[in-house]
Write a protein that holds these residues in place. Structure first.
Motif, mmCIF file in Angstrom:
data_model
loop_
_atom_site.group_PDB
_atom_site.id
_atom_site.type_symbol
_atom_site.label_atom_id
_atom_site.label_comp_id
_atom_site.label_asym_id
_atom_site.label_seq_id
_atom_site.Cartn_x
_atom_site.Cartn_y
_atom_site.Cartn_z
ATOM 1 N N ILE A 369 -75.511 18.600 6.388
ATOM 2 C CA ILE A 369 -76.003 19.062 5.092
ATOM 3 C C ILE A 369 -77.404 18.502 4.878
ATOM 4 C CG2 ILE A 369 -75.631 19.077 2.600
ATOM 5 C CD1 ILE A 369 -73.473 20.553 4.090
ATOM 6 N N THR A 370 -78.365 19.376 4.651
ATOM 7 C CA THR A 370 -79.734 18.950 4.377
ATOM 8 C C THR A 370 -80.027 19.159 2.894
ATOM 9 O OG1 THR A 370 -80.444 19.584 6.601
ATOM 10 C CG2 THR A 370 -82.160 19.285 4.928
ATOM 11 N N VAL A 371 -80.274 18.070 2.181
ATOM 12 C CA VAL A 371 -80.526 18.158 0.754
ATOM 13 C C VAL A 371 -81.417 16.982 0.347
ATOM 14 C CG1 VAL A 371 -78.368 16.916 0.265
ATOM 15 C CG2 VAL A 371 -79.464 18.248 -1.550
ATOM 16 N N THR A 372 -82.337 17.233 -0.553
ATOM 17 C CA THR A 372 -83.231 16.189 -1.046
ATOM 18 C C THR A 372 -82.642 15.564 -2.304
ATOM 19 O OG1 THR A 372 -85.165 17.374 -0.203
ATOM 20 C CG2 THR A 372 -85.555 15.661 -1.865
ATOM 21 N N PRO A 373 -82.352 14.253 -2.296
ATOM 22 C CA PRO A 373 -81.781 13.613 -3.488
ATOM 23 C C PRO A 373 -82.743 13.679 -4.674
ATOM 24 C CG PRO A 373 -81.525 12.215 -1.546
ATOM 25 C CD PRO A 373 -82.462 13.317 -1.152
ATOM 26 N N GLN A 374 -82.168 13.743 -5.877
ATOM 27 C CA GLN A 374 -82.949 13.766 -7.111
ATOM 28 C C GLN A 374 -82.484 12.630 -8.019
ATOM 29 O OE1 GLN A 374 -83.440 17.901 -8.871
ATOM 30 N NE2 GLN A 374 -81.789 18.330 -7.427
ATOM 31 N N ARG A 375 -83.414 11.885 -8.569
ATOM 32 C CA ARG A 375 -83.062 10.879 -9.573
ATOM 33 C C ARG A 375 -82.982 11.580 -10.916
ATOM 34 N NH1 ARG A 375 -86.300 5.352 -9.252
ATOM 35 N NH2 ARG A 375 -84.636 4.869 -10.751
ATOM 36 N N VAL A 376 -81.837 11.495 -11.548
ATOM 37 C CA VAL A 376 -81.616 12.257 -12.779
ATOM 38 C C VAL A 376 -80.951 11.400 -13.841
ATOM 39 C CG1 VAL A 376 -81.320 14.412 -11.466
ATOM 40 C CG2 VAL A 376 -79.309 13.071 -12.110
ATOM 41 N N THR A 377 -80.980 11.933 -15.055
ATOM 42 C CA THR A 377 -80.153 11.457 -16.164
ATOM 43 C C THR A 377 -79.375 12.660 -16.679
ATOM 44 O OG1 THR A 377 -81.762 11.937 -17.904
ATOM 45 C CG2 THR A 377 -81.942 9.787 -16.773
ATOM 46 N N ALA A 378 -78.529 12.442 -17.644
ATOM 47 C CA ALA A 378 -77.737 13.537 -18.197
ATOM 48 C C ALA A 378 -78.609 14.603 -18.837
ATOM 49 C CB ALA A 378 -76.735 12.993 -19.213
ATOM 50 N N ASP A 379 -79.850 14.242 -19.208
ATOM 51 C CA ASP A 379 -80.730 15.187 -19.905
ATOM 52 C C ASP A 379 -81.778 15.812 -18.992
ATOM 53 O OD1 ASP A 379 -79.467 14.683 -22.378
ATOM 54 O OD2 ASP A 379 -80.656 12.851 -22.633
ATOM 55 N N SER A 380 -81.699 15.553 -17.694
ATOM 56 C CA SER A 380 -82.688 16.104 -16.768
ATOM 57 C C SER A 380 -82.579 17.619 -16.692
ATOM 58 C CB SER A 380 -82.498 15.503 -15.377
ATOM 59 O OG SER A 380 -82.758 14.115 -15.376
ATOM 60 N N PRO A 381 -83.712 18.328 -16.538
ATOM 61 C CA PRO A 381 -83.679 19.797 -16.445
ATOM 62 C C PRO A 381 -82.776 20.308 -15.323
ATOM 63 C CG PRO A 381 -85.927 19.030 -16.786
ATOM 64 C CD PRO A 381 -85.089 17.808 -16.557
ATOM 65 N N ALA A 382 -82.745 19.614 -14.182
ATOM 66 C CA ALA A 382 -81.906 20.053 -13.064
ATOM 67 C C ALA A 382 -80.429 20.032 -13.444
ATOM 68 C CB ALA A 382 -82.148 19.158 -11.853
ATOM 69 N N VAL A 383 -80.035 19.050 -14.239
ATOM 70 C CA VAL A 383 -78.644 18.944 -14.689
ATOM 71 C C VAL A 383 -78.344 20.037 -15.711
ATOM 72 C CG1 VAL A 383 -76.954 17.480 -15.851
ATOM 73 C CG2 VAL A 383 -78.591 16.470 -14.226
ATOM 74 N N THR A 384 -79.246 20.216 -16.664
ATOM 75 C CA THR A 384 -79.041 21.238 -17.702
ATOM 76 C C THR A 384 -78.923 22.629 -17.087
ATOM 77 O OG1 THR A 384 -80.283 19.876 -19.282
ATOM 78 C CG2 THR A 384 -79.991 22.206 -19.817
ATOM 79 N N ALA A 385 -79.764 22.911 -16.105
ATOM 80 C CA ALA A 385 -79.715 24.218 -15.461
ATOM 81 C C ALA A 385 -78.407 24.428 -14.720
ATOM 82 C CB ALA A 385 -80.892 24.358 -14.500
ATOM 83 N N LEU A 386 -77.881 23.371 -14.116
ATOM 84 C CA LEU A 386 -76.633 23.474 -13.364
ATOM 85 C C LEU A 386 -75.435 23.672 -14.285
ATOM 86 C CD1 LEU A 386 -75.616 23.326 -10.432
ATOM 87 C CD2 LEU A 386 -75.241 20.883 -10.772
ATOM 88 N N VAL A 387 -75.445 23.004 -15.421
ATOM 89 C CA VAL A 387 -74.326 23.095 -16.359
ATOM 90 C C VAL A 387 -74.246 24.471 -16.999
ATOM 91 C CG1 VAL A 387 -73.390 22.209 -18.537
ATOM 92 C CG2 VAL A 387 -74.291 20.622 -16.816
ATOM 93 N N GLY A 388 -75.398 25.039 -17.360
ATOM 94 C CA GLY A 388 -75.396 26.332 -18.030
ATOM 95 C C GLY A 388 -74.915 26.205 -19.462
ATOM 96 N N ASP A 389 -74.277 27.243 -19.968
ATOM 97 C CA ASP A 389 -73.772 27.223 -21.335
ATOM 98 C C ASP A 389 -72.669 26.183 -21.489
ATOM 99 O OD1 ASP A 389 -75.483 29.269 -22.020
ATOM 100 O OD2 ASP A 389 -74.009 30.844 -21.585
ATOM 101 N N VAL A 390 -72.770 25.386 -22.532
ATOM 102 C CA VAL A 390 -71.785 24.331 -22.788
ATOM 103 C C VAL A 390 -70.590 24.916 -23.532
ATOM 104 C CG1 VAL A 390 -71.364 22.143 -23.988
ATOM 105 C CG2 VAL A 390 -73.546 22.539 -22.801
ATOM 106 N N ALA A 391 -69.395 24.538 -23.100
ATOM 107 C CA ALA A 391 -68.178 25.046 -23.732
ATOM 108 C C ALA A 391 -67.989 24.438 -25.112
ATOM 109 C CB ALA A 391 -66.971 24.730 -22.853
ATOM 110 N N GLU A 392 -67.202 25.107 -25.910
ATOM 111 C CA GLU A 392 -66.904 24.638 -27.260
ATOM 112 C C GLU A 392 -66.120 23.331 -27.215
ATOM 113 O OE1 GLU A 392 -64.224 26.171 -31.083
ATOM 114 O OE2 GLU A 392 -64.719 27.516 -29.421
#
Length: 494
Positions: A369-392
């Motif tokens: 598996i070739t992947v570049t690690p990302q340093r993130v927090t819960a509010d990082s754009p990469a995380v938000t984009a992956l989560v998508g719409d938040v459930a109720e």
């Protein structure tokens, strides 16, 4: 007629119709490669990654070759004509779900045999006469020793996920079982790898076999996108987990230990994200109930140990999260294989603390598996984009409203410990196994004795008001039955 259609490959018309009724019209590569040989009676060694379609690759020829053999009323008590061995209860159940519509097309009878539940119904089915037995090795050997099943009439034998059986220590039991089947019968072995003694099974039981290898042992699904999220602290990881679990689609979170899986499922439920757990400390009834809640969408999050890394198939899992990176690369691939199945896309996230970076990088290299690690927090754009719409948000039930007798949201009764100890002492098959985390985990086909059926709704939370039951046609086997979520039948079992 398409050159690669099931009919063109020689599959009988009744089976083609049964497949079409489930929306299965085009064979997968491993089916295209193996069916001409298996339908003609050849022994086959099939290698393919998880989700590649192995279940239908052996179910179709098994049913086709058994068809017509009962014309004289030749079905005999306790003497099946075909045997499928699987390493876990979940996989055995999934195989039965895929096999049943095909068997029904010819009036063939099948039964599923595994531990963790009373053997009474299994024995009754065998006595009544069945054509196909789908079994986990431990319980099957128990019933053989008790004289409830005889394998001298078996004409077709199949070993599925042979490498996983080796990992669980089942090869001695498998050898004893296979020695009881006629050497003249057709045999098929499907495995992702041939290490840990699987090659010895091939040499001992397959004759003049044909090898079909669709993918390399370390290959991963092309429709799967991998992410490595690095976090600076345990608290940052906790917040990130909660954010990743908050999306609307189904997702599986993998943990190393049973205790932490149960704990995380409760924490997420308390945070308004209905979650259920799946691990070796749960009874079979609790496992079935939690999987049913996950498939139906009542709980969108499944928190599991590696017991769910194989054999658990629920449609439309959009995200797999390695909360704890696995111990070795094969576990990574099998965990990840719960998403991006049957040609669909999926995302895989590995969460990494600073002290885990070196080991995780090495693991991913072994998994190709070739992947570049990302340093993130819960509010990082990469995380938000992956989560998508938040459930109720779903308000959890207050602790005081939970049922008596100490039953947890995961469905486990505190009073089941004594039952679990008794169950783990049952004879037959390999001894006590451990999961990849190193924590003692009961053997996969022998769980604690089943709990009462009156347990509460899993996840500890009611269904979201106005929310759909799921994202698609989720389908799961529960206690030998098939339950379907909203959306109708989906392509599965492949």
């Amino acid at each position: 007629m398409s050159e690669n259609s099931f009919a063109a490959l020689g599959v009988p018309a009744p089976l083609v119709a049964a497949l079409a009724a489930q929306g299965i019209d085009s064979p997968f590569p491993i089916q295209v490669d193996t069916l001409p040989d298996t339908l003609s009676g050849r022994d086959v060694l099939g290698r393919g990654k998880t989700g590649s379609g192995k279940t239908l690759a052996f179910s179709i020829p098994m049913v086709a070759r058994l068809a017509g053999k009962l014309a004289g009323g030749s079905r005999r008590p306790n003497r099946p004509l075909a045997l499928i061995l699987a390493p876990t209860r979940e996989l055995a159940t999934q195989i039965t779900v895929a096999l049943t519509p095909l068997a029904d097309a010819y009036g063939l009878k099948s039964t599923t045999i595994f531990g963790g539940v009373s053997q009474q119904r299994q024995v009754a089915a065998l006595k009544a006469g069945v054509d196909i037995v789908v079994a986990c090795p431990g319980r099957l050997e128990d019933l053989m020793k008790q004289g409830f099943v005889n394998l001298d009439s078996v004409e077709i034998s199949i070993l599925d996920e042979a490498d996983h059986m080796a990992d669980l220590g089942f090869l001695p039991v498998v050898t004893r079982i296979m020695d009881k089947t006629p050497s003249s019968g057709q045999r098929m072995l499907f495995s992702a790898t041939l290490d840990n003694g699987v090659d010895k099974l091939v040499r001992r039981y397959l004759h003049n076999e044909v090898l079909h290898s669709v993918d390399e042992a370390t290959s991963h699904v092309s429709a799967m996108t991998h992410h490595v999220f690095e976090v600076d602290s345990v608290e940052a990881k906790r917040l990130l987990i909660e954010k990743l679990a908050s999306g609307q689609g189904r997702r599986i979170l993998f943990m190393r230990t049973k205790h932490h899986a149960k704990k995380l499922a409760r924490q997420l439920t308390d945070a308004g994200i209905p979650a259920v757990d799946l691990h070796g400390n749960l009874s079979q009834v609790a496992r079935d109930r939690n999987l049913a809640a996950f498939a139906a969408g009542t709980s969108r999050v499944l928190v599991a140990t590696d017991v769910a890394a194989r054999g658990v198939h629920v449609d439309d899992i959009e995200l797999v999260i390695h909360v704890d990176p696995p111990a070795e690369h094969k576990a990574y691939l099998h965990r990840s294989g719960r998403t991006a199945r049957a040609g669909k896309e999926g995302e895989v996230v590995t969460l990494v603390l600073p002290e885990q970076r070196k080991d995780t990088a090495q693991l991913l290299r072994k998994a190709a598996i070739t992947v570049t690690p990302q340093r993130v927090t819960a509010d990082s754009p990469a995380v938000t984009a992956l989560v998508g719409d938040v459930a109720e948000y779903v308000k959890p039930l207050p602790r005081a409203a939970e049922p008596a007798r100490g039953q947890s949201q995961g469905g486990r009764s505190q009073g089941a410990n004594a039952q679990r100890k008794r169950s783990n002492r049952e004879g037959g098959g390999a001894g006590r196994q451990t999961d990849n985390a190193g924590s003692g985990q009961p053997r996969r086909d022998r769980a604690p004795r089943a709990e009462g059926a009156s347990a509460p709704r899993t996840g500890g939370a009611p269904r979201r008001s106005g929310a759909p039951a799921g994202n698609g046609g989720g389908k799961i086997a529960v206690g030998g039955l098939v339950r379907m979520s909203q959306g109708g039948a989906a392509r599965r079992g492949r």
